[in-house]
Design a protein around this motif. Sequence first.
Motif, PDB file in Angstrom:
ATOM      1  N   ASP A 200      34.474  68.406  45.497  1.00 45.02           N
ATOM      2  CA  ASP A 200      35.127  69.698  45.681  1.00 45.02           C
ATOM      3  C   ASP A 200      35.927  69.707  46.994  1.00 45.02           C
ATOM      4  OD1 ASP A 200      35.875  72.306  45.740  1.00 45.02           O
ATOM      5  OD2 ASP A 200      33.856  73.127  45.459  1.00 45.02           O
ATOM      6  N   GLU A 202      36.691  72.105  48.727  1.00 46.04           N
ATOM      7  CA  GLU A 202      36.079  73.046  49.677  1.00 46.04           C
ATOM      8  C   GLU A 202      35.092  72.320  50.596  1.00 46.04           C
ATOM      9  OE1 GLU A 202      36.037  77.062  49.486  1.00 46.04           O
ATOM     10  OE2 GLU A 202      38.046  76.248  49.237  1.00 46.04           O
ATOM     11  N   LEU A 203      34.423  71.285  50.079  1.00 47.01           N
ATOM     12  CA  LEU A 203      33.469  70.541  50.910  1.00 47.01           C
ATOM     13  C   LEU A 203      34.208  69.855  52.044  1.00 47.01           C
ATOM     14  CD1 LEU A 203      31.126  68.862  48.257  1.00 47.01           C
ATOM     15  CD2 LEU A 203      30.775  70.968  49.544  1.00 47.01           C
ATOM     16  N   LYS A 205      37.109  70.768  53.263  1.00 51.22           N
ATOM     17  CA  LYS A 205      37.577  71.812  54.177  1.00 51.22           C
ATOM     18  C   LYS A 205      36.436  72.306  55.054  1.00 51.22           C
ATOM     19  CE  LYS A 205      41.373  73.488  51.366  1.00 51.22           C
ATOM     20  NZ  LYS A 205      41.675  74.392  50.261  1.00 51.22           N
ATOM     21  N   ALA A 206      35.254  72.478  54.439  1.00 55.00           N
ATOM     22  CA  ALA A 206      34.104  72.956  55.212  1.00 55.00           C
ATOM     23  C   ALA A 206      33.773  71.974  56.326  1.00 55.00           C
ATOM     24  CB  ALA A 206      32.897  73.136  54.298  1.00 55.00           C
ATOM     25  N   SER A 207      33.874  70.679  56.018  1.00 61.79           N
ATOM     26  CA  SER A 207      33.592  69.672  57.032  1.00 61.79           C
ATOM     27  C   SER A 207      34.595  69.744  58.181  1.00 61.79           C
ATOM     28  CB  SER A 207      33.608  68.284  56.387  1.00 61.79           C
ATOM     29  OG  SER A 207      33.479  67.294  57.369  1.00 61.79           O
ATOM     30  N   ASP A 208      35.884  69.884  57.837  1.00 58.17           N
ATOM     31  CA  ASP A 208      36.923  70.063  58.861  1.00 58.17           C
ATOM     32  C   ASP A 208      36.604  71.285  59.700  1.00 58.17           C
ATOM     33  OD1 ASP A 208      38.267  67.992  57.830  1.00 58.17           O
ATOM     34  OD2 ASP A 208      39.921  69.142  56.961  1.00 58.17           O
ATOM     35  N   ASP A 209      36.276  72.362  58.995  1.00 56.11           N
ATOM     36  CA  ASP A 209      36.047  73.647  59.642  1.00 56.11           C
ATOM     37  C   ASP A 209      34.874  73.589  60.610  1.00 56.11           C
ATOM     38  OD1 ASP A 209      36.755  76.606  59.492  1.00 56.11           O
ATOM     39  OD2 ASP A 209      34.601  76.654  59.147  1.00 56.11           O
ATOM     40  N   LEU A 210      33.871  72.773  60.274  1.00 60.80           N
ATOM     41  CA  LEU A 210      32.688  72.666  61.138  1.00 60.80           C
ATOM     42  C   LEU A 210      32.927  71.734  62.322  1.00 60.80           C
ATOM     43  CD1 LEU A 210      29.994  72.598  58.355  1.00 60.80           C
ATOM     44  CD2 LEU A 210      30.153  74.292  60.168  1.00 60.80           C
ATOM     45  N   GLY A 211      34.125  71.151  62.386  1.00 61.15           N
ATOM     46  CA  GLY A 211      34.483  70.390  63.569  1.00 61.15           C
ATOM     47  C   GLY A 211      34.551  68.888  63.385  1.00 61.15           C
ATOM     48  N   ALA A 212      34.470  68.410  62.149  1.00 63.73           N
ATOM     49  CA  ALA A 212      34.480  66.965  61.931  1.00 63.73           C
ATOM     50  C   ALA A 212      35.896  66.410  62.037  1.00 63.73           C
ATOM     51  CB  ALA A 212      33.903  66.640  60.562  1.00 63.73           C
ATOM     52  N   THR A 217      34.568  63.184  58.422  1.00 66.60           N
ATOM     53  CA  THR A 217      34.550  63.777  57.084  1.00 66.60           C
ATOM     54  C   THR A 217      34.507  62.680  56.029  1.00 66.60           C
ATOM     55  OG1 THR A 217      35.794  65.676  57.841  1.00 66.60           O
ATOM     56  CG2 THR A 217      35.801  65.278  55.487  1.00 66.60           C
TER      57      THR A 217
ATOM     58  N   SER B  77      39.145  71.644  63.154  1.00 66.92           N
ATOM     59  CA  SER B  77      38.008  71.103  63.901  1.00 66.92           C
ATOM     60  C   SER B  77      38.096  71.399  65.391  1.00 66.92           C
ATOM     61  CB  SER B  77      37.921  69.587  63.675  1.00 66.92           C
ATOM     62  OG  SER B  77      39.144  68.978  63.986  1.00 66.92           O
ATOM     63  N   PHE B  85      32.177  80.026  53.479  1.00 68.81           N
ATOM     64  CA  PHE B  85      33.051  80.012  52.322  1.00 68.81           C
ATOM     65  C   PHE B  85      32.470  80.844  51.184  1.00 68.81           C
ATOM     66  CE2 PHE B  85      34.319  76.409  54.751  1.00 68.81           C
ATOM     67  CZ  PHE B  85      35.664  76.252  54.505  1.00 68.81           C
ATOM     68  N   ILE B 106      27.925  65.978  64.190  1.00 65.86           N
ATOM     69  CA  ILE B 106      29.258  65.401  64.373  1.00 65.86           C
ATOM     70  C   ILE B 106      29.767  65.619  65.794  1.00 65.86           C
ATOM     71  CG2 ILE B 106      29.999  65.497  61.964  1.00 65.86           C
ATOM     72  CD1 ILE B 106      31.275  68.091  62.477  1.00 65.86           C
TER      73      ILE B 106
END
Lengths: 312, 361
Positions: A200, A202-203, A205-212, A217, B77, B85, B106
């Motif tokens: 997905d 979204e997964l 994007k979520a990883s990017d969003d959490l700072g990866a 990612t 990031s 979400f 991370i």
Amino acid sequence: MTMISAASEGEAGPVSRPRLGLRQWAARTNWVLGLILLAWFVLVIVPLAVLFSFSFFETKSYFTIYRPSLNTWISLFESGRFEVTLRTLRIALTVTLIELLVAYPFALWLAKGCRSKTLRAVLIALLTIPFFLDTSSRTIIWRAILGQNGLVNSLLMQAGLTDAPVEWLLYSEVSVHFGLVVSLFPPMALPIYMAIGLIDDELIKASDDLGATPWQTFSRIVLPLSLPGVMAGVVFTLGPALAAWVEPGMLGGGFVNLLSNSIESAYTALRYPVVAALSTFVILLLLALLGAMMLVARRFGDLSSSFRVLKG
Amino acid sequence: MSAEPMLEAMDVVHRYGLVTALANVSLTAGRGEFLTILGSSGSGKTTLLRVISGLEMPKSVRRLRIGGVDVAGLPPSKRSCTTVFQSYALFPHMSVIENVMYGLRIRNVNREEATRAARQALAMVQLEHKGDRRIAQLSGGERQRVALARAVVTRPSILLLDEPLGALDERLRQDMQLELVQLQRSLGMTFVYITHSQEEALTMSDRVVLMSHGRIVQSGAPLDLFDRPGSRFAAEFMGYENILPGTLRGQDRGYAVVDLPGGVQVRGVAMDAASQPGAAVAVAVRAERLSPGANGPAVSNVLPATLTNKLYRGKYTDLTVATAAGSMRLRRWENTPLGETISSVTWKAEDCVVLAASDKS
């Protein structure tokens, strides 16, 4: 058995309504599963068992002697086939590794990087074309391209890069590797593409969003979730590479002897027990390799949880 | 709330092809504020959220600051905000606690410390005993909480929530509304919350921003939006059941005086200062602010009416009446006598707003 149950569970995943239908259907028609298993047993397991038992006979002056003995197996390991085995293993593993290194980035790009749907459809269609063509006709054409008077050497000499034709281009391990990599690209690329395509967005994007970072990612989300595809790709590549016969025969020109060539020569010499023993040996090798791979994969990450992506 | 806003987005413009998703939208949020962006689907609210988080790069923006740091052009990031979400986007190959500590791992926080922080975050959402579960083993509400814990564990300046309660059932949604507000208060974190539900917006927020077609229609305290919608669209969106057309006559003691069809005059709070006498206006009043009968205080508006329909809805009864100005709806919370007849409806001038008849776009 486990493969089948896992597959049906995976299929039933994302949509809830058809799942119920599929479950009910499966429950009502348990005999269908039985029938499939029976057919599989008769068509796959029984011939393998017959093949295996044949390896305990031996031939004397073109006649098969139906008396159980270990002579065929003993002669197999005494006749210097170890060298052939090692070469086969080395080439199959190298080809699989090259394939993985080439196909993974391609599949990743195709599944997540390629923005144009048309281009993606065209590329997938191109990937399936080799399945419609005979391997021999696809392989023999490389002789005309890589040979001493072939296209590549003509171009090289006309460009003045070499004075004499480059000899190792054909009838060498290089050309065998090359032929195998070309013909086994789709079976490696397609399963990986499917597995990455199932991840997905979204997964990611979520990883990017959490700072990866993009690399984090990739290594923590995309790679573990694509492992089922990698496993399938390796199985579909390693098996055919171990049993490859057309490419080493046509592009090796008799200089690159693999187990499949031994099988073929034993076959033409009517030594069926040797054929049986060699084939069994190749199957055992493949099983051992896959077993080792499973162990490594388990080390690398909890593989069973990677399959959960299928269930959403 | 401190002087410097936590979030500052000025003149955000974004287009998808020819469709304008955001037309010069400006938004600020203070430290510790619970800001709700309210709008129907296609209003641009999710796009605005994605522009803030960095998942979408706007066509142009005059200023975009998070916690005083200019983040325009930075990838997601590098921004001090995280998103919950709508689909939760939990990583299926990790356990609950691995999901929660992802943001810390991370950032190279060591495993021990990350585990401790993740356990704390899970305790905050009452899931401390389910850390070793797989995501597939959780219910919808639990997944929601994991997503929340995962987003706050890195202590971002702003938490962005994209319709996080959309997939939950009614009961759970109400519980989670309360929990979210408590969580926000205890963390003192700035929340930017996206929803299409006016009920959620009113119960949870410090401030509500109503969006439509890529623009901010109105922004203010929940009560302002509820009682003083500034436009016909806002009134409709905030659930005004009765919107009657009329003609503005003039001003009287701070109220707008409107001629309704049928020759009745009503008064209401003027929301559109630009309307001149003679202009077409709309009178909006909520069903529960109407009452049957003619006796009321002097400022009351009275409209002759006849009962046409009665709909029992459990907690309340909806009555439909016909008036010369059009059909109207009343909501009664007490049991109504069976043979009741209605000769008129009445409401207070301060319970009704007078709006421009059509919205300028």
